[in-house]
Design a protein around this motif. Structure first.
Motif, PDB file in Angstrom:
ATOM      1  N   PHE B 103      56.284 -35.182 -13.481  1.00  0.00           N
ATOM      2  CA  PHE B 103      55.549 -34.323 -12.285  1.00  0.00           C
ATOM      3  C   PHE B 103      56.398 -33.271 -12.112  1.00  0.00           C
ATOM      4  O   PHE B 103      57.294 -33.187 -12.330  1.00  0.00           O
ATOM      5  N   THR B 104      55.853 -32.001 -11.637  1.00  0.00           N
ATOM      6  CA  THR B 104      56.310 -30.811 -11.479  1.00  0.00           C
ATOM      7  C   THR B 104      57.034 -30.951 -10.021  1.00  0.00           C
ATOM      8  O   THR B 104      56.360 -31.347  -9.207  1.00  0.00           O
ATOM      9  N   PHE B 190      50.458 -29.497  -2.312  1.00  0.00           N
ATOM     10  CA  PHE B 190      50.450 -30.037  -3.810  1.00  0.00           C
ATOM     11  C   PHE B 190      50.036 -31.410  -3.617  1.00  0.00           C
ATOM     12  O   PHE B 190      50.725 -32.181  -2.881  1.00  0.00           O
ATOM     13  N   TYR B 192      49.825 -34.784  -5.802  1.00  0.00           N
ATOM     14  CA  TYR B 192      50.111 -35.661  -6.877  1.00  0.00           C
ATOM     15  C   TYR B 192      49.159 -36.962  -7.201  1.00  0.00           C
ATOM     16  O   TYR B 192      49.110 -37.693  -5.771  1.00  0.00           O
ATOM     17  N   GLN B 208      40.814 -28.905  -5.303  1.00  0.00           N
ATOM     18  CA  GLN B 208      40.025 -27.681  -5.726  1.00  0.00           C
ATOM     19  C   GLN B 208      39.626 -27.228  -4.332  1.00  0.00           C
ATOM     20  O   GLN B 208      39.838 -25.878  -4.077  1.00  0.00           O
ATOM     21  N   GLU B 213      47.380 -27.087  -5.187  1.00  0.00           N
ATOM     22  CA  GLU B 213      47.878 -27.547  -6.688  1.00  0.00           C
ATOM     23  C   GLU B 213      47.565 -29.010  -7.021  1.00  0.00           C
ATOM     24  O   GLU B 213      47.536 -29.647  -5.988  1.00  0.00           O
ATOM     25  N   CYS B 214      47.295 -29.526  -8.251  1.00  0.00           N
ATOM     26  CA  CYS B 214      47.175 -30.711  -8.373  1.00  0.00           C
ATOM     27  C   CYS B 214      47.588 -31.352  -9.630  1.00  0.00           C
ATOM     28  O   CYS B 214      47.098 -30.622 -10.630  1.00  0.00           O
ATOM     29  N   GLU B 215      48.194 -32.428  -9.652  1.00  0.00           N
ATOM     30  CA  GLU B 215      48.725 -32.860 -10.934  1.00  0.00           C
ATOM     31  C   GLU B 215      48.227 -34.310 -10.956  1.00  0.00           C
ATOM     32  O   GLU B 215      48.171 -35.142  -9.930  1.00  0.00           O
ATOM     33  N   ASN B 251      48.180 -30.876 -14.988  1.00  0.00           N
ATOM     34  CA  ASN B 251      47.708 -30.235 -14.225  1.00  0.00           C
ATOM     35  C   ASN B 251      46.082 -30.113 -14.324  1.00  0.00           C
ATOM     36  O   ASN B 251      45.752 -30.008 -15.362  1.00  0.00           O
ATOM     37  N   ASN B 253      44.089 -28.030 -13.824  1.00  0.00           N
ATOM     38  CA  ASN B 253      43.633 -26.658 -14.456  1.00  0.00           C
ATOM     39  C   ASN B 253      43.618 -26.837 -15.823  1.00  0.00           C
ATOM     40  O   ASN B 253      42.830 -26.079 -16.697  1.00  0.00           O
ATOM     41  N   GLN B 254      44.310 -27.962 -16.435  1.00  0.00           N
ATOM     42  CA  GLN B 254      44.402 -27.875 -17.951  1.00  0.00           C
ATOM     43  C   GLN B 254      43.193 -28.704 -18.499  1.00  0.00           C
ATOM     44  O   GLN B 254      42.893 -28.711 -19.736  1.00  0.00           O
TER      45      GLN B 254
END
Lengths: 301, 257
Positions: B103-104, B190, B192, B208, B213-215, B251, B253-254
Motif C-alpha cells: 500500500f502507498t 485515501f 485502502y 470515486q 484516492e483508493c487502493e 490503485n 485508476n489502474q
C-alpha cells in the motif's frame, strides 16, 4: 566426481536439468532462490512475433496432483525479448533456450530469424503443442504433416540447435516425433500439457475462461514417462523429457525411460529450488549406484 | 525486495472462531525476519493433504519484529486453508516471502485515511494501520462482516485507531453493507480496501464519488506467486498484469472496473 554433462545436438549442457517454458519466466523471477548459473539451462516463456495478451482470467485451477492452465501464450513479443530482456539475462552462464510459438509457419520463421543472430541463444524450442491458442500451436503438433512443415521451415531459418516440443494430445506421438526428426530437428521435448477440463459444480460453469486448458503437474507424469520411452525408441535424436517432474527421483525416471535431459515445470511453482535439488540428487544417485557418467543411464529401460 | 524461502514453526494457532485462525509463526532456525511491507503476501506450502498441490497465498496480517513473529489470518475456504486451521503449536510451514506490491503511504500526514476490510479482508489492514500510526498518521478502520461474530481482531484494530463497523444483520455497528456506513459521508483523502471483489468494486465506486484516492488488494487465483506462470492476471489499463507482482495492491485508476 560424476559427469553430468549431456549433449543435445551441438548444445552441450553442464547437467541435464532445464526448466520448462512458461514456468520459470525469464529466469530472473527465480534469482532470489537459486543460483541460475548452476542449471543446465532454462527455457524462457513462449515467444511470438507480436505481443499477445493471452486469454481472459480465470486461467488456472488446481486439480488433483496438478493444475490446469489456459494462459494462452501471453508475452510481449520477440522484439521486446531481444531488446529488453535478453540484455539483462545474457550474462547467465547456463544455456538460455527460447521457446518459439506462432499462429502460422511464417510467424515461426520470423521469430527464429530474429533469434538466430543472438550469441547467447544456442538453441530454440519450437512449440507446436500449446493447447490454449486458437490458431497454430497444437494444430501443427497433432499431425505428422503439420509437424514436418513447421520443422522444415524453422530448420531453414535457425542454424543452431533446434528442439521441437511435442503435444501428448495425439494418437501416436512417435509418428509426430519421427516427422520432426526427418525434417532436421536436433531433438524433441515432450510432453506439453494434456488437454483437460474442470467444472465448478456449485456454480455449474467451467473454472477456466477458455473452458478447456492444459493439465500439468505430478498427475501427468506416468503418461509423460510412457511417451518419452516410446519416442526414445522411435527416433535417433536425443529426447528431452518433461511432465510432472517434482524431484530428483522423477528426473532419473525420465532418463531411464530415454530422456537425455529433463525439464522442470509446475514444480517450480511449489518449490522454486526444485532444479537445484534435482542436480544434487543426480550426483548423489550416481555415486550411490557407482555410475561415473549420467549418460550411462539414459534409456536403460 | 529480495524474496526468501523460510521454514517457520507455529508459535500459536489462535482459533478466532470456527472458520478463522490467527497463525503466529517464527523462523525455525531463529533467523531474523526480512523486511515486509503492508499489503504484501506470502505463499505457504501445504503438505499432508489429499487434494492440494499448489502453495496458498495469504496476506500478511502483522509483523512483530520485536518478537521475530509473523501473523497470518486464515479463513477456511477449502482443503488447503482447512489444513492450516488444523495445525498445532510446533508444526512447521515452508513459506516464500515477501511477495507483491504494498500500500502507498501518503505524503501528507494530515490526510484522513480509511482502512476498509470485509471479512478476512481486514488481514492486511492491521499491519497497514500499525505502520501508518507509527509514522504519525491517524488511520481509521471501517470493517464489514455478516454478523458480530465475523468481526476479527477488533481489539487489535481499536488499539491502532477509530473503528467503524457495519454488519449485515445489525448485530454490531451500523446495519447494512460497508458502503452505506455513515463514515463514508465524511471527507476522506485515501481509502485502502481489501475484501470480496463485489465489496471492493462498490467501495471503489464510493471513493470515486467522494473524490478519495483508493487502493484495493486483489486475490486472483494464483499458482507461482512470483510472476512466472502468468495465471493470476488482472485486466488493467496496461493490459493483463500479474496480481502477484504488479499487485496485489492496485490503485483503482489502474483497473478496468
Amino acid at each position: 566426481m560424476v559427469n553430468l554433462n549431456v549433449n543435445i545436438g551441438n548444445l552441450s549442457l553442464k547437467n541435464p536439468a532445464l526448466t520448462a517454458s512458461g514456468t520459470f519466466g525469464y529466469g530472473e523471477e527465480f534469482s532470489d532462490f537459486i543460483d541460475l548459473n548452476k542449471l543446465g539451462g532454462f527455457i524462457v516463456k513462449g515467444t511470438t512475433i507480436n505481443h499477445r495478451e493471452g486469454n481472459p482470467y480465470p486461467r488456472m485451477i488446481e486439480t488433483p496432483s496438478g493444475m490446469l492452465n489456459a494462459v494462452g501464450l501471453q508475452n510481449k513479443g520477440v522484439d521486446y525479448f531481444i531488446n529488453q530482456i535478453y540484455p539483462r539475462i545474457s550474462d547467465i552462464e547456463s544455456e538460455i533456450i527460447v521457446n518459439v510459438s506462432g499462429a502460422s509457419i511464417g510467424d515461426y520463421v520470423a521469430v527464429c530469424e530474429k533469434l538466430a543472430p543472438l550469441d547467447k541463444i544456442n538453441a530454440i524450442e519450437v512449440n507446436i503443442s500449446c493447447p490454449n491458442v486458437k490458431q497454430g500451436g497444437m494444430a501443427f503438433g497433432t499431425t505428422a504433416n503439420g509437424a514436418a512443415q513447421v520443422t522444415k521451415a524453422v530448420r531453414a531459418a535457425f542454424p543452431k540447435t533446434l528442439i521441437v516440443k511435442l503435444s501428448p494430445n495425439v494418437t501416436d506421438i512417435t509418428e509426430i516425433a519421427r516427422a520432426a526428426e526427418s525434417e532436421g530437428a536436433d531433438s524433441v521435448s515432450l510432453i506439453n500439457t494434456m488437454l483437460g477440463m474442470a467444472i465448478d459444480v456449485e456454480k455449474r460453469r467451467p473454472y477456466l475462461s477458455t473452458i478447456t486448458g492444459g493439465l500439468s503437474g505430478a498427475a501427468v507424469r506416468p503418461v509423460a514417462v510412457r511417451m518419452v520411452w516410446q519416442v526414445a525408441k522411435a527416433v535417433q535424436i536425443p529426447v528431452i523429457g518433461l511432465g510432472g517432474i517434482m524431484n530428483g527421483r522423477d528426473a532419473i525416471e525420465f532418463m531411464l525411460a530415454g530422456a537425455t535431459a529433463i525439464e522442470v515445470g509446475t514444480a517450480n511453482f511449489i518449490d522454486p529450488s526444485t532444479t537445484i535439488k534435482i542436480i544434487d540428487f543426480m550426483n548423489e544417485y550416481c555415486d550411490r549406484h557407482g555410475i561415473k557418467d549420467i549418460n550411462e543411464i539414459i534409456g536403460q529401460i | 525486495m529480495r524474496k526468501f524461502i523460510i521454514d517457520f514453526v507455529i508459535v500459536e494457532n489462535r482459533h478466532l472462531h470456527d472458520n478463522y485462525s490467527l497463525l503466529i509463526l517464527t523462523p525455525k532456525t531463529g533467523e531474523k525476519l526480512p523486511e515486509m511491507r503492508p499489503g504484501q503476501f506470502v505463499q505457504i506450502a501445504i503438505d499432508g493433504t489429499k487434494s492440494t498441490f499448489l502453495r496458498r497465498p495469504i496476506s500478511i496480517n502483522f509483523v512483530d519484529y520485536n518478537n521475530n513473529q509473523l501473523w497470518l489470518l486464515v479463513r477456511k475456504a477449502g482443503e488447503g486453508t482447512s489444513h492450516l486451521l488444523g495445525l498445532q503449536k510446533g508444526d512447521n510451514l515452508n513459506i516464500i516471502l515477501p511477495l507483491g506490491s504494498s500500500f502507498t503511504i501518503p505524503t501528507e500526514k494530515t490526510s484522513r485515511l480509511l482502512l476498509v476490510g470485509g471479512g478476512v479482508g481486514i488481514a492486511p489492514m492491521l499491519y497497514l494501520g500499525c505502520e501508518l500510526k507509527n509514522k504519525g498518521y491517524n488511520p481509521e478502520f471501517l470493517i464489514g462482516a455478516r454478523s458480530a461474530k465475523d468481526i476479527l481482531e477488533l481489539d487489535e484494530l481499536a488499539s491502532v485507531g477509530n473503528v467503524h463497523i457495519s454488519t449485515e444483520d445489525g448485530s454490531l455497528g451500523e446495519k447494512g453493507l460497508v458502503t452505506k456506513n455513515s463514515v463514508l459521508n465524511t471527507p476522506i483523502d485515501f481509502i485502502y480496501c481489501c475484501g470480496p471483489a463485489p465489496m471492493m468494486k462498490a467501495v471503489a465506486k464510493v471513493a470515486q464519488n467522494i473524490g478519495s484516492e483508493c487502493e484495493v488488494s486483489l486475490e486472483n487465483m494464483m499458482a507461482c506467486g512470483v510472476g512466472a506462470c502468468l495465471c493470476c492476471v488482472e485486466n488493467t489499463v496496461k493490459g493483463n498484469v500479474c496480481v502477484c507482482t504488479e499487485g496485489p495492491v492496485f490503485n483503482i485508476n489502474q483497473l478496468t472496473w
